[in-house]
Design a protein around this motif. Sequence first.
Motif, PDB file in Angstrom:
ATOM      1  N   ALA A   6       0.823  -1.208   0.000  1.00  0.00           N
ATOM      2  CA  ALA A   6       0.000   0.000   0.000  1.00  0.00           C
ATOM      3  C   ALA A   6       0.856   1.257   0.000  1.00  0.00           C
ATOM      4  O   ALA A   6       0.539   2.242  -0.667  1.00  0.00           O
ATOM      5  CB  ALA A   6      -0.939  -0.005   1.204  1.00  0.00           C
ATOM      6  N   LEU A   9       1.946   1.899  -3.509  1.00  0.00           N
ATOM      7  CA  LEU A   9       0.845   2.421  -4.322  1.00  0.00           C
ATOM      8  C   LEU A   9       0.648   3.908  -4.075  1.00  0.00           C
ATOM      9  O   LEU A   9       0.466   4.692  -5.011  1.00  0.00           O
ATOM     10  CB  LEU A   9      -0.453   1.668  -3.998  1.00  0.00           C
ATOM     11  N   ALA A  13       0.990   7.194  -6.580  1.00  0.00           N
ATOM     12  CA  ALA A  13      -0.046   8.223  -6.699  1.00  0.00           C
ATOM     13  C   ALA A  13       0.526   9.609  -6.435  1.00  0.00           C
ATOM     14  O   ALA A  13       0.161  10.585  -7.114  1.00  0.00           O
ATOM     15  CB  ALA A  13      -1.192   7.925  -5.741  1.00  0.00           C
ATOM     16  N   GLY A 114      -4.263  -2.304  -6.729  1.00  0.00           N
ATOM     17  CA  GLY A 114      -4.571  -1.173  -7.592  1.00  0.00           C
ATOM     18  C   GLY A 114      -4.928   0.066  -6.796  1.00  0.00           C
ATOM     19  O   GLY A 114      -5.314  -0.016  -5.621  1.00  0.00           O
ATOM     20  N   ILE A 115      -4.790   1.215  -7.459  1.00  0.00           N
ATOM     21  CA  ILE A 115      -5.133   2.482  -6.829  1.00  0.00           C
ATOM     22  C   ILE A 115      -5.773   3.406  -7.846  1.00  0.00           C
ATOM     23  O   ILE A 115      -5.399   3.415  -9.026  1.00  0.00           O
ATOM     24  CB  ILE A 115      -3.892   3.155  -6.203  1.00  0.00           C
ATOM     25  N   SER A 117      -6.397   7.457  -7.908  1.00  0.00           N
ATOM     26  CA  SER A 117      -6.101   8.693  -7.197  1.00  0.00           C
ATOM     27  C   SER A 117      -6.826   9.859  -7.849  1.00  0.00           C
ATOM     28  O   SER A 117      -6.718  10.065  -9.063  1.00  0.00           O
ATOM     29  CB  SER A 117      -4.590   8.968  -7.205  1.00  0.00           C
ATOM     30  N   ARG A 124      -7.822   8.852  -2.382  1.00  0.00           N
ATOM     31  CA  ARG A 124      -7.160   7.684  -2.945  1.00  0.00           C
ATOM     32  C   ARG A 124      -7.964   6.445  -2.564  1.00  0.00           C
ATOM     33  O   ARG A 124      -8.129   6.136  -1.394  1.00  0.00           O
ATOM     34  CB  ARG A 124      -5.740   7.525  -2.393  1.00  0.00           C
ATOM     35  N   PHE A 126      -7.842   2.469  -2.880  1.00  0.00           N
ATOM     36  CA  PHE A 126      -6.826   1.478  -3.237  1.00  0.00           C
ATOM     37  C   PHE A 126      -7.116   0.118  -2.608  1.00  0.00           C
ATOM     38  O   PHE A 126      -7.839   0.008  -1.607  1.00  0.00           O
ATOM     39  CB  PHE A 126      -5.421   1.960  -2.851  1.00  0.00           C
ATOM     40  N   ASP A 128      -4.822  -3.427  -1.610  1.00  0.00           N
ATOM     41  CA  ASP A 128      -3.435  -3.887  -1.470  1.00  0.00           C
ATOM     42  C   ASP A 128      -3.307  -5.383  -1.235  1.00  0.00           C
ATOM     43  O   ASP A 128      -2.231  -5.878  -0.879  1.00  0.00           O
ATOM     44  CB  ASP A 128      -2.740  -3.132  -0.341  1.00  0.00           C
ATOM     45  N   SER A 132      -9.940  -3.284   0.577  1.00  0.00           N
ATOM     46  CA  SER A 132     -10.040  -2.017  -0.149  1.00  0.00           C
ATOM     47  C   SER A 132     -10.189  -0.876   0.850  1.00  0.00           C
ATOM     48  O   SER A 132     -10.853  -1.025   1.876  1.00  0.00           O
ATOM     49  CB  SER A 132     -11.246  -2.044  -1.097  1.00  0.00           C
ATOM     50  N   ALA A 215      -6.694  -1.277 -12.456  1.00  0.00           N
ATOM     51  CA  ALA A 215      -6.607  -0.825 -11.064  1.00  0.00           C
ATOM     52  C   ALA A 215      -7.903  -1.032 -10.304  1.00  0.00           C
ATOM     53  O   ALA A 215      -7.906  -1.131  -9.074  1.00  0.00           O
ATOM     54  CB  ALA A 215      -6.218   0.650 -11.024  1.00  0.00           C
ATOM     55  N   LEU A 219      -9.838  -3.315  -6.510  1.00  0.00           N
ATOM     56  CA  LEU A 219     -10.579  -2.387  -5.655  1.00  0.00           C
ATOM     57  C   LEU A 219     -11.998  -2.892  -5.420  1.00  0.00           C
ATOM     58  O   LEU A 219     -12.492  -2.896  -4.282  1.00  0.00           O
ATOM     59  CB  LEU A 219     -10.603  -1.005  -6.301  1.00  0.00           C
TER      60      LEU A 219
END
Length: 259
Positions: A6, A9, A13, A114-115, A117, A124, A126, A128, A132, A215, A219
């Motif tokens: 995370a 990520l 961003a 995924g993220i 932003s 944000r 995201f 990890d 989520s 991404a 999520l």
Amino acid sequence: MQKPDATFLLKLADAADRETLPRFRAGGGIDNKLSGGAFDPVTEADRAAEQAIRQVIGESFPDHAIVGEEFGESGEGDHRWIIDPIDGTRAFITGIPVWGTLIGHYVGGRARMGIMSQPFTGERFFADGSGSFLKRGDGEARPIAVRKTEKISDATLFSTSPRLFSGDLLGRFEALETAARLTRFGTDCYAFAMLAAGHVDLVVESGLKPYDIAALIPLIEQAGGIVTTFAGDRPEEGGDILAAATPELHEAARRILAD
């Protein structure tokens, strides 16, 4: 060996935000990728953000492959980063803050992290691998989850535009729209983030590329939702995409869309 997490990520961003946010509502130049009257915009912010993301990935994971909307594919291997530096460029150039930077991480062809932003709103979204989350500004990240809507008649449906659909597919989308409680348009990647956060129940899009969805797959899935193609297949390579809050809602919507 270090693994993406995370923190990484969020670092990606940060790099993208430094390029996109100062250019938002700043009246920068716009190029058209297409000819013959069609319009597919790209901006200096798109290119600069992708280059910044690529640089950070290359410094930390030089053996990872990268696929970006603006600069194509580089490298090979089991680990692939999929980048859309500005998803929703039309929103970006018209000053509407529903665009976002999308960065997904595939392992063995499967979306794992995924993220999304959105620096103007300071959000944000995201995933990890552990769940989520939504992080606002300097605040702590908090878990997010889909809501438990099971019936289309209770559902809120989002899509970028009904003009994405044509022919028989348009008729099927309209049938789904009629069945839903509320339909809204024009939010690009932000709609998927709202689904993961429990504000939207269905998102339907047609003709997505891998960088449009990469991404957003983890999520949605790690928030408890379902995302597939209309045929029910894995969505990592894009295509016609259906995301839903619950398995029951997904199957009901998929039956309509898949004819």
